[in-house]
Design an enzyme around this catalytic site. Structure first.
Site, PDB file in Angstrom:
ATOM      1  N   SER A 275       0.817  -1.225   0.000  1.00  0.00           N
ATOM      2  CA  SER A 275       0.000   0.000   0.000  1.00  0.00           C
ATOM      3  C   SER A 275       0.848   1.272   0.000  1.00  0.00           C
ATOM      4  O   SER A 275       0.345   2.363  -0.251  1.00  0.00           O
ATOM      5  CB  SER A 275      -0.883   0.020   1.256  1.00  0.00           C
ATOM      6  OG  SER A 275      -0.059   0.061   2.422  1.00  0.00           O
TER       7      SER A 275
ATOM      8  N   HIS B  99      -0.891  -5.707   0.978  1.00  0.00           N
ATOM      9  CA  HIS B  99       0.048  -5.611   2.103  1.00  0.00           C
ATOM     10  C   HIS B  99      -0.032  -4.178   2.630  1.00  0.00           C
ATOM     11  O   HIS B  99       0.414  -3.240   1.971  1.00  0.00           O
ATOM     12  CB  HIS B  99       1.450  -5.951   1.589  1.00  0.00           C
ATOM     13  CG  HIS B  99       2.557  -5.810   2.569  1.00  0.00           C
ATOM     14  ND1 HIS B  99       2.952  -6.820   3.414  1.00  0.00           N
ATOM     15  CD2 HIS B  99       3.388  -4.771   2.831  1.00  0.00           C
ATOM     16  CE1 HIS B  99       3.975  -6.421   4.148  1.00  0.00           C
ATOM     17  NE2 HIS B  99       4.263  -5.177   3.819  1.00  0.00           N
TER      18      HIS B  99
ATOM     19  N   ASP C  99       1.088  -1.389   4.733  1.00  0.00           N
ATOM     20  CA  ASP C  99       2.248  -0.922   5.493  1.00  0.00           C
ATOM     21  C   ASP C  99       1.835   0.167   6.464  1.00  0.00           C
ATOM     22  O   ASP C  99       1.355   1.230   6.054  1.00  0.00           O
ATOM     23  CB  ASP C  99       3.311  -0.377   4.530  1.00  0.00           C
ATOM     24  CG  ASP C  99       4.136  -1.489   3.924  1.00  0.00           C
ATOM     25  OD1 ASP C  99       4.697  -2.295   4.688  1.00  0.00           O
ATOM     26  OD2 ASP C  99       4.214  -1.562   2.682  1.00  0.00           O
TER      27      ASP C  99
ATOM     28  N   LYS D 163      11.075   2.651   4.300  1.00  0.00           N
ATOM     29  CA  LYS D 163      10.665   3.343   3.079  1.00  0.00           C
ATOM     30  C   LYS D 163      10.719   2.428   1.857  1.00  0.00           C
ATOM     31  O   LYS D 163      11.434   1.411   1.875  1.00  0.00           O
ATOM     32  CB  LYS D 163      11.447   4.628   2.849  1.00  0.00           C
ATOM     33  CG  LYS D 163      12.922   4.517   2.682  1.00  0.00           C
ATOM     34  CD  LYS D 163      13.439   5.944   2.415  1.00  0.00           C
ATOM     35  CE  LYS D 163      14.832   6.016   1.872  1.00  0.00           C
ATOM     36  NZ  LYS D 163      15.943   5.698   2.609  1.00  0.00           N
ATOM     37  N   GLY D 164       9.977   2.819   0.844  1.00  0.00           N
ATOM     38  CA  GLY D 164       9.939   2.040  -0.397  1.00  0.00           C
ATOM     39  C   GLY D 164      11.073   2.444  -1.323  1.00  0.00           C
ATOM     40  O   GLY D 164      11.811   3.400  -1.053  1.00  0.00           O
ATOM     41  N   GLY D 165      11.233   1.696  -2.400  1.00  0.00           N
ATOM     42  CA  GLY D 165      12.186   2.069  -3.439  1.00  0.00           C
ATOM     43  C   GLY D 165      13.645   1.796  -3.118  1.00  0.00           C
ATOM     44  O   GLY D 165      14.532   2.330  -3.791  1.00  0.00           O
TER      45      GLY D 165
ATOM     46  N   ASP E 272      10.111  -8.700   1.736  1.00  0.00           N
ATOM     47  CA  ASP E 272       9.592  -7.342   1.580  1.00  0.00           C
ATOM     48  C   ASP E 272      10.753  -6.361   1.414  1.00  0.00           C
ATOM     49  O   ASP E 272      11.573  -6.205   2.328  1.00  0.00           O
ATOM     50  CB  ASP E 272       8.775  -7.003   2.834  1.00  0.00           C
ATOM     51  CG  ASP E 272       8.079  -5.665   2.766  1.00  0.00           C
ATOM     52  OD1 ASP E 272       8.150  -5.000   1.721  1.00  0.00           O
ATOM     53  OD2 ASP E 272       7.452  -5.291   3.769  1.00  0.00           O
ATOM     54  N   GLY E 273      10.790  -5.710   0.238  1.00  0.00           N
ATOM     55  CA  GLY E 273      11.774  -4.660  -0.001  1.00  0.00           C
ATOM     56  C   GLY E 273      12.610  -4.929  -1.237  1.00  0.00           C
ATOM     57  O   GLY E 273      13.314  -5.934  -1.312  1.00  0.00           O
TER      58      GLY E 273
HETATM   59  C1  DX5 Z   1       9.196  -0.866   3.514  1.00  0.00           C
HETATM   60  C2  DX5 Z   1       7.839  -1.538   3.423  1.00  0.00           C
HETATM   61  C3  DX5 Z   1       7.636  -2.195   2.126  1.00  0.00           C
HETATM   62  C4  DX5 Z   1       7.744  -1.290   0.922  1.00  0.00           C
HETATM   63  C5  DX5 Z   1       8.324  -2.066  -0.201  1.00  0.00           C
HETATM   64  O1  DX5 Z   1       9.597  -0.716   4.808  1.00  0.00           O
HETATM   65  O2  DX5 Z   1       7.672  -2.508   4.426  1.00  0.00           O
HETATM   66  O3  DX5 Z   1       6.433  -2.961   2.094  1.00  0.00           O
HETATM   67  O4  DX5 Z   1       6.533  -0.724   0.526  1.00  0.00           O
HETATM   68  O5  DX5 Z   1       8.517  -1.210  -1.247  1.00  0.00           O
HETATM   69  P1  DX5 Z   1       9.411  -1.573  -2.504  1.00  0.00           P
HETATM   70  O6  DX5 Z   1       8.814  -2.813  -3.109  1.00  0.00           O
HETATM   71  O7  DX5 Z   1       9.303  -0.385  -3.345  1.00  0.00           O
HETATM   72  O8  DX5 Z   1      10.798  -1.835  -1.987  1.00  0.00           O
HETATM   73 ZN    ZN Z   2       5.945  -3.931   4.272  1.00  0.00          ZN
END
Ligand code: DX5
Ligand code: ZN
Length: 219
Positions: free
Chosen positions: A10, A36, A38, A149-151, A177-178
């Site tokens: 999310s 999922h 977050d 964080k994502g990315g 995840d990640g």
């Molecule tokens: C990061 C989150 C992840 C995140 C993954 O701490 O738990 O769920 O959204 O993002 P990506 O797939 O972009 O690495």
């Molecule tokens: Zn996550």
């Protein structure tokens, strides 16, 4: 080869409810298995995201399994809200608990309310800590980046962590995840992972193609 479950994160859709609903509809229409959710509290990790207050409205829009990843420091304070929410899986972080007993108490509570109990292990934590919690846990979430964080880029050490958990138990669900994309996802599945969480790879590409490629159905 185990069946691959794709969980769209999310996080890239931000905190706006209509953006959340739009992304949820998109990933459901294009074949994702799980949403999922977050949850970041600004304490265990720097940023703040959506929380349980969003879940009810999202539930009305979707039949997907809801997987709540709680990156929150004070789990005891909020756990009842998540237990009452429509989340099907509730995952808490090993790192936020002062004692193993406090963590076990929460895992038992989640299960008592007929939800799946997940245990997340952050990037810098020794994976061997899972040993003592396996019998209280339905799913181990192996972070393949530092939570927050994502990315970010996938950390290759994850491969041996996945193999380690799989060697302990052939049934337990393993989620990663990640930094998950078609390539890193395939590496994780080969090592024994079941559930691939993916944020930016799905959000920033054609969702159908990204989800199919995570499932190993390439072109
Ligand atoms: C990061 C989150 C992840 C995140 C993954 O701490 O738990 O769920 O959204 O993002 P990506 O797939 O972009 O690495
Ligand atoms: Zn996550």
């Amino acid at each position: 080869m185990r069946k691959v479950v794709v969980a769209a994160s999310s996080l890239p859709a931000g905190r706006n409810m209509s953006a959340q609903i739009e992304f949820l509809n998109r990933i459901e229409n294009y074949g994702a298995d799980v949403y999922h959710l977050d949850v970041m509290d600004g304490e265990y990790v720097k940023y703040k995201t959506i929380d349980f207050t969003y879940f009810e409205q999202l539930r009305e829009k979707s039949a997907l399994l809801f997987d709540a990843h709680l990156m929150v420091k004070n789990v005891e304070k909020v756990i009842d809200k998540y237990i009452k929410s429509p989340a099907n899986i509730i995952t808490v972080h090993y790192e936020v608990f002062e004692t193993p007993e406090a963590l076990i108490k929460i895992l038992k509570k989640i299960r008592k309310h007929k939800k799946l109990a997940g245990l997340a292990i952050d990037l810098d934590t020794d994976i061997k800590v899972v040993d003592q919690f396996l019998k209280y846990t339905d799913m181990i979430l192996i972070m393949t980046v530092k939570a927050g964080k994502g990315g970010q880029s996938f950390n290759q050490d994850a491969v041996k962590k996945i193999k380690y958990v799989r060697s302990l138990n052939s049934e337990i669900l393993i989620e990663v995840d990640g930094g998950i994309n078609d390539k890193t996802g395939a590496t994780c599945v080969k090592a024994g992972a079941d559930i691939l969480v993916s944020g930016n790879y799905i959000y920033n590409n054609d969702a159908y193609e990204a989800i199919q490629s995570l499932k190993g159905k390439n072109g």
